[in-house]
Structures are given as C-alpha cells and as structure tokens.
Write a protein that holds these residues in place. Structure first.
Motif, short mmCIF file in Angstrom:
data_model
loop_
_atom_site.label_atom_id
_atom_site.label_comp_id
_atom_site.label_asym_id
_atom_site.label_seq_id
_atom_site.Cartn_x
_atom_site.Cartn_y
_atom_site.Cartn_z
N ILE A 80 0.00 27.00 -69.72
CA ILE A 80 0.54 25.96 -68.85
C ILE A 80 1.20 24.86 -69.68
O ILE A 80 2.38 24.56 -69.52
CB ILE A 80 -0.56 25.34 -67.96
N LEU A 81 0.42 24.29 -70.60
CA LEU A 81 0.90 23.19 -71.43
C LEU A 81 1.16 23.67 -72.86
O LEU A 81 0.39 24.49 -73.39
CB LEU A 81 -0.12 22.06 -71.45
N PRO A 82 2.20 23.19 -73.49
CA PRO A 82 2.45 23.56 -74.89
C PRO A 82 1.36 23.03 -75.80
O PRO A 82 0.79 21.95 -75.56
CB PRO A 82 3.81 22.92 -75.19
N ASP A 83 1.05 23.80 -76.82
CA ASP A 83 0.07 23.40 -77.84
C ASP A 83 -1.34 23.22 -77.28
O ASP A 83 -2.14 22.45 -77.82
CB ASP A 83 0.51 22.11 -78.55
N GLN A 84 -1.64 23.92 -76.18
CA GLN A 84 -2.99 23.89 -75.61
C GLN A 84 -3.45 25.32 -75.33
O GLN A 84 -2.65 26.20 -75.03
CB GLN A 84 -3.01 23.09 -74.30
N TRP A 85 -4.76 25.53 -75.47
CA TRP A 85 -5.37 26.80 -75.13
C TRP A 85 -6.11 26.63 -73.81
O TRP A 85 -6.69 25.58 -73.55
CB TRP A 85 -6.36 27.23 -76.21
N LEU A 86 -6.09 27.67 -73.00
CA LEU A 86 -6.72 27.62 -71.68
C LEU A 86 -7.88 28.61 -71.64
O LEU A 86 -7.73 29.77 -72.05
CB LEU A 86 -5.70 27.96 -70.60
N ILE A 87 -9.04 28.16 -71.14
CA ILE A 87 -10.20 29.02 -70.95
C ILE A 87 -10.48 29.07 -69.46
O ILE A 87 -10.42 28.05 -68.76
CB ILE A 87 -11.44 28.47 -71.69
#
Length: 515
Positions: free
Chosen positions: A291-298
């Motif tokens: 969804i967001l750049p430079d972020q990881w989603l769990i």
C-alpha cells in the motif's frame, strides 16, 4: 439539485454489496449509497457471484446519486474490491464463468501442492507469503481453473478489481496491492518465472494482467461506453485501488507502524505496517510496498464474522422483511447485552468457513459447546460476537509473538455500529479500541486514493491522516476481561480437541461445481 464542486468517488465492491461515497476534495462526505448483490453457495466450501450483478449495482447506485448530486462534478475515481474474487474472461473481457468469491476454497488441492513443493524458487517466493499460499488466493485458483479446462487459448483469469477497472477504462492492469498480497508478486522484482514453472503455471504471463500499478497511480480514463452506461462524464481519471480491507487502512488513517487496522465486515481483517520484514508462520506476509512505499504489511484475518450475524438473522428470523430487519437486529443486540460475559457457559468456534489465521486450515468448521435448555437465541447471538472476539485475540497474540507490538487498534466497517460487539472486543482483547466517525473505511479509502491521485496531497499517508475523524472509544472493563480470560482458554482448547474430528468429517466435493 445541489451543486458540489470538486468531487471524488470512492467505490467499494464488498462481499455483500457495492458502496459508493462521494466526497469533496477536502474530505467532506456529500452523498453515499449502496446496492446488495447475491452470493450463491453451490457446494460446501464454494461461493460464487455473477460479475454482471456488480456492474448493474454500479449503474443503479450512480443513477440514484444523480438525483441528489451533479455527477459531472466528479473529478476522480478510486475503486477497491474483495481480493482473490476471480473470474475467467474472453479477449473482449466478457465473463466466461461465475466469479469464485474470495471465500471459495475449491482450490484446496492446488494450494496444498504449491505449499508442499520443495523447489528452491517456490520456497523463496513463499517466504514472503507467510510460508504458504492460501486456497483463497489468485495463484491457487488460477491453477485450479487451468487444470479444470477453463483457461483455454484467448481467455484470462482476472480479479474483481481488474475487471471493474477494465470496464471503466478499457485497460487491463493489476493492483500492486493485490499482486503483492495474493499473487506472489514482489515489489522491485516482479513475478518469478521459476516459481510459476515449478508449480505448473508457466504460461501465467498469458493468463492474467502483467502490468502492475501501485496504489494511487492512474489506471486510465472513463471510456465513452462506460460513461454512457453509468451516467457520468467520459475522461474522468480512474486511480488504482486495491483490496477493500487494505484500502480501508487509508480510510482509517492506520498508516503508522504498530497501528492495527481492524476491518469488521463479512470477514475480519487485521493489518499492521512495519518498517522491517517480519516472518511468522501464523500470519500472512511480509508484503513489501503493498500500500505505502517503504513499508511492509503484515496481515491476519478471520473468514466468518459479519457473515455469522447475517446467518443468525436469516435462520432465526426468516420471515422478517428487509425493512423490518433493522429493528429486529436492535432488539437482538439489546437482549444479548443483558447476558453476562461468556454467554452462560456457551462457547463457539468462529471457523465456520475455515480458519485463515493463525491456523490456516480450510477444512475446519464451526461449533457450539455448552448448550443447555436454558440457552436462548440471544445467547447464541452473543456467543457469535464473543467467538469473533476470541479469534481476534488469538491473531493479536500471533502479532505479539512476532515482536510486533500493537500500540493502537482502529476499527472500521459495519460491525463498529454494534456497540455491544465493540465492547466485547475490547473486553476480550484487553485493549482500547478506537472507532471512526466514518464507518465505511473502504469507500473512504478509495476516495482518498482519488484525491491523492489528483495531486491534492503529497503522499497517500498524508492524505489518510488529513481525512480521519475519530469516533467512539471503547475501554476494557476489568471484571469482564477477567471472565473472558477463562472462556478464551476454553476457546483455544476446543481447537485442539475438535480439529482432528472436523478433519475427519470434511469431505470436499469433487468436480468443478461451477454454476
């Protein structure tokens, strides 16, 4: 008719209904409408919808909106939809099969084969999917459709969102959100040919959209044909959305690490951003730049939640009209609220359509343990609410086991309208739960995507933060929390005791079952 300048349309194709919200570019709600469409369950574990029902719902809702709002004022459109709801189309985009809804688990064998594949390329890709693919996902369903002869030359398998965007713009393009989370796409690397060769889908490039567009980027413009059908202006830009629950994170303003977005709909989805990848076999992900750049989603999730309350009303009040059901629901909630924590010894498992996390078991089913002649329908209803809360607590424990502390929970979706449910969730989890003034986070998130796409905000995160209005806050009650600790322990014990029995009872129907 009221004139409004500078509108964005947030369109959310949910499991049970389409919802459209029209906002000003500053985030003020101008109009909202929705239209339900049916789901067919042809066999156990199967769920289908007709794509034409989605489009017809869109036509009807926009026609209704035109009575109050000048649709010529719409400057941008964002769309989100259920994930892994897939259909087969021909070269012109015409559906050739019903859509296999996300909860359809007919691809169990295909998912199992992928997950048991010892190829190094498979293991490396699955590492970023929580170690496995789900039978719900695009990959498993595409393999199922190919093995059953539906993907003949010239046909494609696409997701609900892909088809809607194609109908609007004439362009086939996948959302990076969907592709990363459900198609084994890796941001920066793309699809792995070695992975698809190993699982028996080497021709994947011919079978689904290969262009992958990040959330917020432009997909295209509304075509003349789509505009004529929908009653809107041609040329309106359409910006890439994603999975309804995930786009709901934007609508909830849950864009910082440690903030859990709890989407309460037909299913529950639990989403948290992290700054670094987190690996846990009971959770899905880590998903990079979903969804967001430079972020990881769990991600965590429960398959059966709002659908259980729907089932309850359908089974116990079958002759109540749709117009009267609202007052009946209020009465049921009020009566259930008079019953103490634990529903007088009635404990339910919430895995009626399988367990998504943390057990990842498609073959488990629901159960009610502790029934006596003293129990009423209201006890059963309260037990449903409590079971979903137990499931959420179990998922939160998996996050914490992964060293992902949950600092805040922001809940959104239709379930937040039920104050009893919200208090039960707070009491069971022992956490403060915030709600939003705007409950429909999916359509709001899609509208935020459109506002960002039009250049109103410098980033998606900025757009989300600027458009959040807080609602009611629920705080755990100590006495209820202590009682629920005991019932939660029983809930966990039931899984250990009953999973082997449920596996023995499971007898998936063979054949494609397509209707």
């Amino acid at each position: 008719m009221t004139t409004h300048q500078g509108l964005v349309a947030g369109i959310d194709f949910g499991t049970q209904a389409l919802k459209i919200s029209l906002f000003t570019l500053e985030g003020k709600l101008v109009w909202r409408g929705e239209r339900a469409y049916p789901t067919v369950f042809p066999l156990a574990g199967r769920a289908e919808q007709k794509p034409e029902h989605w489009w017809q719902a869109l036509v009807e809702v926009l026609k209704e909106a035109a009575k109050s709002v000048q649709l010529s004022r719409i400057e941008g459109i964002g769309v989100c939809a259920t994930s892994s709801t897939v259909l087969v189309v021909d070269e012109a985009g015409m559906p050739q099969t019903p859509a296999l809804l996300w909860m359809d688990n007919r691809a169990v064998d295909q998912a199992k084969a992928i997950n048991e594949n010892a190829d190094t390329a498979v293991k490396e890709v699955l590492r970023y999917s929580g170690g496995k693919v789900s039978e719900e996902w695009m990959v498993a369903k595409a393999l199922y459709l190919k093995e059953h002869g539906y993907l003949t030359p010239g046909r494609k398998v696409v997701e609900q969102l892909d088809w809607i965007n194609f109908k609007l713009t004439g362009r086939w393009a996948a959302s990076q959100c969907n592709a990363v989370c459900k198609w084994t796409y890796q941001a920066g690397k793309g699809f792995s040919p070695a992975f698809f060769d190993a699982i028996g889908l080497p021709d994947y490039q011919k079978l689904w959209p290969q262009e992958v567009i990040p959330v917020g980027d432009r997909v295209g413009e509304v075509t003349e044909q789509a505009a004529a059908e929908l009653g809107i202006a041609p040329g309106i830009p359409v910006f890439q959305g994603g999975i309804d629950a995930h786009i709901g994170m934007l609508g909830a303003g849950a864009v910082e690490p440690g903030v859990m977005s709890l989407i309460m709909g037909t299913s529950f989805v639990h989403l948290v951003h992290t700054e670094k990848p987190v690996f846990h076999e009971g959770l899905w992900g880590p998903y990079e730049n979903a969804i967001l750049p430079d972020q990881w989603l769990i991600e965590g999730g429960q398959l059966s939640c709002g659908s259980l309350t729907t089932w309850f009303l359908q089974q116990f009040y079958p002759h109540v009209s749709a117009e009267e059901m609202g007052s009946v629901y209020e009465e049921v909630v009020a009566e259930a609220g008079k019953i103490g924590p634990g529903s007088d010894g009635l404990v339910m498992m919430d895995s009626w359509q399988g367990n998504r996390t943390p057990y990842r078991n498609p073959l488990v089913t629901g159960s009610m343990v502790g029934l006596t002649l003293a129990h009423t329908r209201y006890h059963i209803f309260r037990a449903i609410l409590e079971a979903t809360a137990y499931g959420t607590r179990n998922i939160i424990a998996a996050f914490e086991d992964s060293h992902v502390p949950i600092k805040r929970i922001i809940a959104c979706g239709g379930g937040t309208k039920n104050a009893l449910w919200m208090q039960i969730l707070s009491d069971v989890t022992g956490l403060v739960i915030e709600t939003l003034e705007e409950t429909e986070a999916g359509s709001k998130g899609a509208a935020i995507v459109a506002s960002y796409g039009l250049g109103k905000y410098p980033s998606l995160a900025d757009a989300a933060k600027a458009n959040v209005q807080s609602g009611r806050v629920y705080t755990p009650q100590k006495e209820a929390q202590e009682k629920y600790d005991r019932y939660f322990a029983a809930y966990l014990d039931l899984h250990v005791a009953l999973f082997p029995i449920m596996k023995g009872l499971a007898s998936p129907e063979k054949g494609d079952g397509m209707r």
